[in-house]
Write a protein that holds these residues in place. Structure first.
Motif, PDB file in Angstrom:
ATOM      1  N   UNK A   1      -4.838   8.995  20.778  1.00 17.81           N
ATOM      2  CA  UNK A   1      -5.988   9.196  21.652  1.00 17.81           C
ATOM      3  C   UNK A   1      -7.198   8.443  21.094  1.00 17.81           C
ATOM      4  N   UNK A   2      -7.943   7.793  21.986  1.00 18.34           N
ATOM      5  CA  UNK A   2      -9.106   7.011  21.563  1.00 18.34           C
ATOM      6  C   UNK A   2     -10.382   7.846  21.535  1.00 18.34           C
ATOM      7  N   UNK A   3     -11.273   7.526  20.633  1.00 23.64           N
ATOM      8  CA  UNK A   3     -12.669   7.936  20.780  1.00 23.64           C
ATOM      9  C   UNK A   3     -13.330   6.984  21.770  1.00 23.64           C
ATOM     10  N   UNK A   4     -14.115   7.524  22.677  1.00 25.34           N
ATOM     11  CA  UNK A   4     -14.778   6.708  23.689  1.00 25.34           C
ATOM     12  C   UNK A   4     -16.283   6.656  23.440  1.00 25.34           C
TER      13      UNK A   4
ATOM     14  N   UNK B   1     -11.872  -1.888  22.983  1.00 27.75           N
ATOM     15  CA  UNK B   1     -11.337  -1.480  24.288  1.00 27.75           C
ATOM     16  C   UNK B   1     -10.258  -0.422  24.130  1.00 27.75           C
ATOM     17  N   UNK B   2     -10.246   0.525  25.062  1.00 29.68           N
ATOM     18  CA  UNK B   2      -9.250   1.583  25.040  1.00 29.68           C
ATOM     19  C   UNK B   2      -7.867   0.989  25.308  1.00 29.68           C
TER      20      UNK B   2
ATOM     21  N   UNK C   1      -8.555   9.998  17.631  1.00 31.04           N
ATOM     22  CA  UNK C   1      -9.031  11.317  18.050  1.00 31.04           C
ATOM     23  C   UNK C   1      -7.854  12.277  18.152  1.00 31.04           C
ATOM     24  N   UNK C   2      -7.324  12.660  16.995  1.00 30.60           N
ATOM     25  CA  UNK C   2      -6.173  13.558  16.946  1.00 30.60           C
ATOM     26  C   UNK C   2      -6.623  14.933  16.499  1.00 30.60           C
ATOM     27  N   UNK C   3      -5.747  15.918  16.733  1.00 35.59           N
ATOM     28  CA  UNK C   3      -6.021  17.220  16.142  1.00 35.59           C
ATOM     29  C   UNK C   3      -5.827  17.070  14.640  1.00 35.59           C
TER      30      UNK C   3
ATOM     31  N   UNK D   1     -10.761  11.767  11.255  1.00 33.83           N
ATOM     32  CA  UNK D   1     -10.922  11.039  12.525  1.00 33.83           C
ATOM     33  C   UNK D   1     -11.273   9.570  12.301  1.00 33.83           C
TER      34      UNK D   1
ATOM     35  N   UNK E   1     -10.025   4.540  13.899  1.00 33.48           N
ATOM     36  CA  UNK E   1     -10.409   5.830  14.480  1.00 33.48           C
ATOM     37  C   UNK E   1      -9.260   6.382  15.322  1.00 33.48           C
TER      38      UNK E   1
ATOM     39  N   UNK F   1     -13.379   3.181  20.254  1.00 33.73           N
ATOM     40  CA  UNK F   1     -13.350   2.810  18.844  1.00 33.73           C
ATOM     41  C   UNK F   1     -11.919   2.408  18.497  1.00 33.73           C
TER      42      UNK F   1
END
Lengths: 600, 600
Positions: free
Chosen positions: A176-179, A169-170, A220-222, A229, A218, A192
């Protein structure tokens, strides 16, 4: 398909008939007779194809090219005197081939396996060839040893490995999450996991008592610097424990891992330092203590200085600190400029320095000595134990900022001076008593330094409960550091509803918001949650350090590049529009601008 | 926080002062004195709070409620005669408490832990409480033992565990993928892996030789029956091996796992049967051989029958087969109807049967005996060894369809007859020589039965290369079966470009398509790919069978329900519109109908 691996045969085997299989590492023609080094996962063995043994095989051997897969049967023979190769384990013998089967021919490879290759894109595109290189094979096998030793140790300690969901779950706190869009529930998304944090705490509520997992995480970053990632952590949690228990456990775990994966003995227990001390003395929450160059406070020296940069900083509650880079007075102008940029990136306005060329101030080179009184200079020399040949670097301003600036400058100087060249030391350290809260200027509220489930130290608990908030509140949070790298960190958690509610309140999370986002955790705390705590170690970085590599990409079989791409399989990629229709999503070219309905 | 676990203390410890911590499993008032069973992960210990030992603790003990977390210090004492509890390991002793700390109070739980609960939604919502139940704790610990034994065994065999990516690439062959939108590359998607198939083959090209991974896999399927969107497999691959090597390895692995996780000795090698034989005799590619009831061919009996359903099926190249359910002539009308539905769901038009009530046909009950000649009846009786009290069930039609129908009917009958009640047998079996290709009516082309990298048996290789395609081509593919469950399967792979190209051609995959979708695999085969093969075992099902459970949800810590939901954390969930904007996707209510631009 083989009787032996390519690292096994010795003089004692001479006369035996053996079969080997592997890759042609090289094929050389010596007076019409082909010699090859045959390679498998374990090593090399020289094979020779003499026409008098089998003329067909000898003829066929002239077709051999690098990386062909071949199977060779023959007799183990002593090498001629003078041709023994001490560099390989099987260097005393060779196989005089009686049979040769070319199992699979190879095209010419896009790069040579025995040379280092600087073109990382090419390595990644052909990662399956890159992995054949001895260094990569060794790294991956070391990674296996690290995870095996980890599991053996934790199993012996009664820990139970439990898999937690990847389709998770986010969570609004954190990165930042991967969805992952749900097809069965259109408009809804899995995320994730950034870490199995909530699941492992719920396992403690579930009475598991000792949990671990080598878990994929996981973010989701630059992807600046050396990030991936997806990454792996050794995640653990235990009930009915305090900080001492976790620290002791992790020291034992790392001892086992370094012994088995690197054959290194490390101390049975590591030094400890509080976060405050680490910042104050090393300007870092992950100090590299393999060299000195400590931050020295000069507040007393410059309290009444006419140099307003210093005295002004002190007057407004800040600090003046300096480091002494021994023997580095010969720093170049370019290096000074580079250090100044490092300081500015860390928040400084500039970087004051003194190149202490000789005994007397007139021999020094510095933009600031002219503002300092002889007494100040003497006091500073004494405080920093300044000798001719030294370089002094200053910071002035708010305490934490000055610490960070000088901490980064300290590392940059050490790199310029090559202080760590050839240094094989493994310097472990615990950093304890991290702050519980940090102040976030942007949102104008406190945020959790570790995460919202971290417990304050006993002494600060009443303050949190009473809402007396400040960044001085300390947490039962700890990091383990190796040679200036954070190996991992953890904390003792909050296990009571009242304290957790106070923590959410401190973070400006409303009751409704808490109930919505963390409802199941708060629920769980009502039903007899045990005291618990844990820690997570970054596996990629740990293996990197054990292997002596500079990048985690060297210890991951199939890493992504800094755009998040796998150049080998070409992922991420466009997908069949039908897949998006099934998921009831569509891509938008710019925010708010739909594309044509996918494939409609 | 404790000196002992709750399963440790014995008569030998009487007189010792100990500290225990755990949950109040029950608190009972006997004449004003509170007795509790204290529970931790390992077991139970009775504690008694006598006012004469510590009146404050005794007073406090009256507040104890189920599932409170408490810490008890006291003296180990013998229980009074007649109060010894032989059911628990510590039943000879009790702790006479001198101190009591209530560590964390518990609210009343939503369900009792010591009763089986049929409401699975409630169990899942409070999974952290469900896990406290002895059965779930035991299952999760058994799962840990299975993975630990697997890793120990494969490590000893020289296998190297290597993590392959979760952020992977969508593959058009196979089931539906879960997709993950890429933010750094808008419009592009990762896919979660259905299996690490390509990666493990590429590791073989990379010279790793022996790979394994306990790998998370994902399939976005409709979740009928006992499936999970994410599941775990024991995935392995080796180079320079043939089918015998893999079979021997997996037999050794399962032997180790059953020994360590269930203390069961299993055969050192398992029976083998070809796919064709398995279908022919058991009507299943995963036969349950713990009972007989084999499929018997009656082609010779009914070749010239005037019963056209049978003779017609034979005339058009089909078969007539039957099973004899011994002693089941008393089947009820409702059961006959249920079996008929089973047959119809498997593709039958109906289900012919004979209830053999007595010696003579006039005592039988059957819709078809009137169409059969006395000779046919005699021949059938002889072929099926029919005795009074039996039930005979028939199938007629194409071979594979009839096998499947009777195979399912066979299992349904066994369930009705309770043939396996109390059966503790572990019946392992290899099913070999699976077909290479199946014919897909819908797309009018051949599809791969296993996957496109599966190697034909040596004898059928020339046919594949020559494009002589049929479903008779056999693969070097094998499944391992336990008690009618497929534990796993694998194959020897294609390692040469030419054979792989022929296989893609057989599957109707064009060269361009192959290059686009499998380019890196085809590339890899050009650079010296070794012969290789492997297998994957479904971990969830394996653990389920070892634990004697009926559902994999009982051996997964946090499973999803059949809508793919985690009822505890409420995932999947709606997300912040900003997250979708960052990913440049939006949801569509119906295919092709955009919602309002997310949050614009």
């Amino acid at each position: 398909m083989r009787t032996h691996h390519c690292n096994e045969l010795r003089s004692a085997n001479i006369g035996e008939t053996v079969t080997l299989i592997g890759w042609v590492n090289s094929a050389r023609d010596h007076g019409g007779v082909i010699f090859t080094d045959l390679r498998d996962r374990e090593g090399f063995t020289q094979c020779v194809f003499r026409p008098e043994e089998n003329s067909d095989a000898a003829k066929l051997s002239h077709q051999l090219r690098d990386e062909d897969v071949i199977q060779v049967t023959g007799k183990v023979s002593a090498r001629l005197e003078g041709t023994v190769n001490a560099k390989i384990a099987t260097g005393e013998i060779e196989i005089v081939a009686t049979e040769l089967v070319i199992v699979n021919k190879a095209d010419v490879l896009p790069f040579q396996l025995d040379k280092e290759l600087s073109n990382e894109d090419l390595r990644m595109k052909y990662r399956y060839l890159d992995i054949r290189r001895a260094r990569m094979t060794r790294n991956l096998r070391t990674r296996h040893r690290v995870t095996k030793a980890t599991r053996d140790f934790l199993d012996e300690q009664g820990f139970c490995e439990i898999e937690t969901p990847i389709l998770s779950k986010s969570t609004p706190e954190g990165a930042r999450d991967f969805l992952v869009p749900s097809r069965l529930q259109a408009g809804h998304f899995y995320a994730l996991p950034q870490a199995p944090q909530q699941y492992k705490q719920l396992l403690m509520v579930g009475g598991i008592e000792k949990y671990f997992q080598i878990a994929k995480c996981f973010r989701d970053e630059d992807l600046r610097a050396d990030r991936q990632p997806e990454f792996t952590q050794i995640d653990l949690e235990a009930s009915f424990v305090d900080q001492e228990d976790i620290i002791g456990l992790v020291e034992g775990l790392l001892g086992r891992v370094f012994k088995e994966a690197r054959d290194a003995e490390i101390p049975a227990s590591f030094d400890r330092i509080t976060w405050k001390e680490a910042m104050n003395v090393y300007g870092s929450d992950k100090p590299d203590r393999r060299f000195e160059m400590k931050l020295t406070d000069l507040g007393e020296v410059f309290a009444n200085s006419s140099f307003k940069v210093f005295s002004g900083a002190l007057a407004s509650g800040g600090v003046v600190k300096a480091i002494n880079a021994k023997g580095f007075s010969g720093i170049t102008t370019g290096q000074v400029e580079a250090l100044t940029q490092t300081a500015i990136q860390a928040g400084a306005k500039g970087l004051a320095y003194i190149q202490v060329r000789g005994e007397t101030v007139d021999t020094w080179r510095s933009p600031i000595t002219k503002f300092l009184s002889p007494e100040e200079i003497e006091a500073m020399k004494s405080a920093l134990q300044v000798e001719p040949g030294d370089l002094v670097l200053f910071g002035a301003g708010p305490w934490e900022q000055v610490c960070e600036i000088l901490g980064r400058v300290r590392l940059a100087v050490a790199a310029m001076q090559n202080l760590l060249e050839g240094n094989e030391e493994l310097n472990f350290l615990w950093v304890t008593e991290f702050p519980l809260l940090a102040w976030d200027e942007e949102s104008g509220r406190h945020v959790a330094v570790h995460h919202p489930f971290t417990r304050p130290i006993k002494e600060d608990e009443p303050k949190l409960l009473a809402g007396e908030l400040s960044t001085d509140l300390r947490a039962q949070a700890y990091d383990v550091v190796l040679n200036g790298h954070e190996l991992g960190g953890g904390s003792i958690r909050i296990h009571e509803g009242a304290l957790q509610t106070a923590m959410f309140k401190a973070l400006g999370i409303s009751e409704e918001q808490a109930a919505e986002e963390f409802g199941h955790i708060l629920d769980a705390f009502r039903f007899g949650a045990p005291p618990h705590g844990g820690l997570a170690l970054g596996l990629d970085r740990l293996v990197m350090l054990i292997c002596g590599e500079d990048s985690i990409r060297e210890v991951i079989a199939f890493p992504k590049n800094n755009k998040g791409s796998d150049l080998m399989s070409q992922s991420p990629a466009e997908v069949d529009p039908k897949q998006l229709r099934d998921l009831r999503i569509q891509t938008v070219k710019k925010p708010g601008t739909p594309t044509a309905p996918a494939g409609a």
